[in-house]
Design a protein around this motif. Structure first.
Motif, PDB file in Angstrom:
ATOM      1  N   GLN A  90     -10.088   5.156 -10.703  1.00 41.72           N
ATOM      2  CA  GLN A  90      -9.766   3.987  -9.574  1.00 41.72           C
ATOM      3  C   GLN A  90     -10.226   2.801 -10.325  1.00 41.72           C
ATOM      4  O   GLN A  90     -10.748   2.540 -11.594  1.00 41.72           O
ATOM      5  CB  GLN A  90     -10.665   4.357  -8.360  1.00 41.72           C
ATOM      6  N   ARG A 146     -10.771  -1.655  -9.581  1.00 41.22           N
ATOM      7  CA  ARG A 146     -11.117  -2.772  -8.329  1.00 41.22           C
ATOM      8  C   ARG A 146     -10.547  -4.068  -8.886  1.00 41.22           C
ATOM      9  O   ARG A 146     -10.949  -4.315 -10.266  1.00 41.22           O
ATOM     10  CB  ARG A 146     -12.557  -2.630  -8.138  1.00 41.22           C
ATOM     11  N   HIS A 147      -9.877  -4.753  -8.316  1.00 42.74           N
ATOM     12  CA  HIS A 147      -9.322  -6.174  -8.574  1.00 42.74           C
ATOM     13  C   HIS A 147     -10.003  -7.161  -7.511  1.00 42.74           C
ATOM     14  O   HIS A 147      -9.626  -7.035  -6.352  1.00 42.74           O
ATOM     15  CB  HIS A 147      -7.848  -6.111  -8.716  1.00 42.74           C
ATOM     16  N   SER A 186      -7.070   4.066  -5.927  1.00 44.67           N
ATOM     17  CA  SER A 186      -7.777   5.173  -6.678  1.00 44.67           C
ATOM     18  C   SER A 186      -6.504   6.319  -6.481  1.00 44.67           C
ATOM     19  O   SER A 186      -5.690   6.030  -5.754  1.00 44.67           O
ATOM     20  CB  SER A 186      -8.950   5.699  -5.837  1.00 44.67           C
ATOM     21  N   GLU A 218      -9.223  -2.105  -3.987  1.00 45.07           N
ATOM     22  CA  GLU A 218      -9.454  -0.878  -4.740  1.00 45.07           C
ATOM     23  C   GLU A 218      -8.394   0.003  -4.681  1.00 45.07           C
ATOM     24  O   GLU A 218      -7.978   0.533  -3.733  1.00 45.07           O
ATOM     25  CB  GLU A 218     -10.684  -0.311  -4.184  1.00 45.07           C
ATOM     26  N   ASN A 269      -7.927   0.858  -0.589  1.00 41.39           N
ATOM     27  CA  ASN A 269      -9.097   0.209   0.207  1.00 41.39           C
ATOM     28  C   ASN A 269      -9.568   1.559   1.299  1.00 41.39           C
ATOM     29  O   ASN A 269      -9.657   1.032   2.154  1.00 41.39           O
ATOM     30  CB  ASN A 269      -9.300  -0.855   0.884  1.00 41.39           C
TER      31      ASN A 269
END
Length: 146
Positions: free
Chosen positions: A89, A91-92, A133, A131, A112
């Motif tokens: 996963q 996260r940006h 994943s 997020e 998300n």
């Protein structure tokens, strides 16, 4: 990348369409982005982004300023591609005033907390970060929009 900012044409493959056309390997579709100005000189760019540059991280594919080896587009958009292996996963963080769009190119991903399948898109609203994943290897595109 621009077809000159002219009005759309019914000519297949013609250069009179003002939109920027992006295609991704494995993605069964096209993404059209309207330019931020009219009557731009026609231009064309093509670049191969090796899989390893996108594996497990966001790789900038297209941007208004063409930074970091991205193709140049005439719009305030940063377009990223990512390949996630199973269990990965990322996260940006979104800069203030920016919005996100995530387009699933292959497989299914979580965005998300919401599961999306191939061809699905999501526009997380009011979020400070996106997020993404994957349970299995997957590919997605993420847009940072004004």
């Amino acid at each position: 990348m621009s077809s000159g900012g002219r009005r759309p044409s019914s000519r297949k493959g013609g250069h009179s369409d003002p939109r920027c056309r992006l295609a991704a390997s494995g993605f069964r579709g096209e993404i059209w982005i309207l330019p931020n100005a009219r009557d731009l000189p026609a231009s064309y760019e093509q670049r191969l982004f090796p899989v390893e540059e996108r594996r497990g991280r966001l790789q900038l594919l297209a941007a208004a300023d063409g930074r970091d080896g991205a193709v140049t587009i005439h719009q305030d958009v940063d377009l990223y591609g990512v390949l996630l292996d199973g269990g990965q996963q990322l996260r940006h963080e979104l800069r203030p005033g920016r919005h996100a769009w995530v387009q699933v190119a292959r497989g299914s991903v979580g965005v998300n907390g919401q599961t999306l399948g191939a061809g699905d898109g999501a526009a997380p609203s009011g979020e400070r970060a996106v997020e993404i994943s994957a349970r299995l290897p997957r590919e997605a595109l993420r847009f940072a929009l004004a």
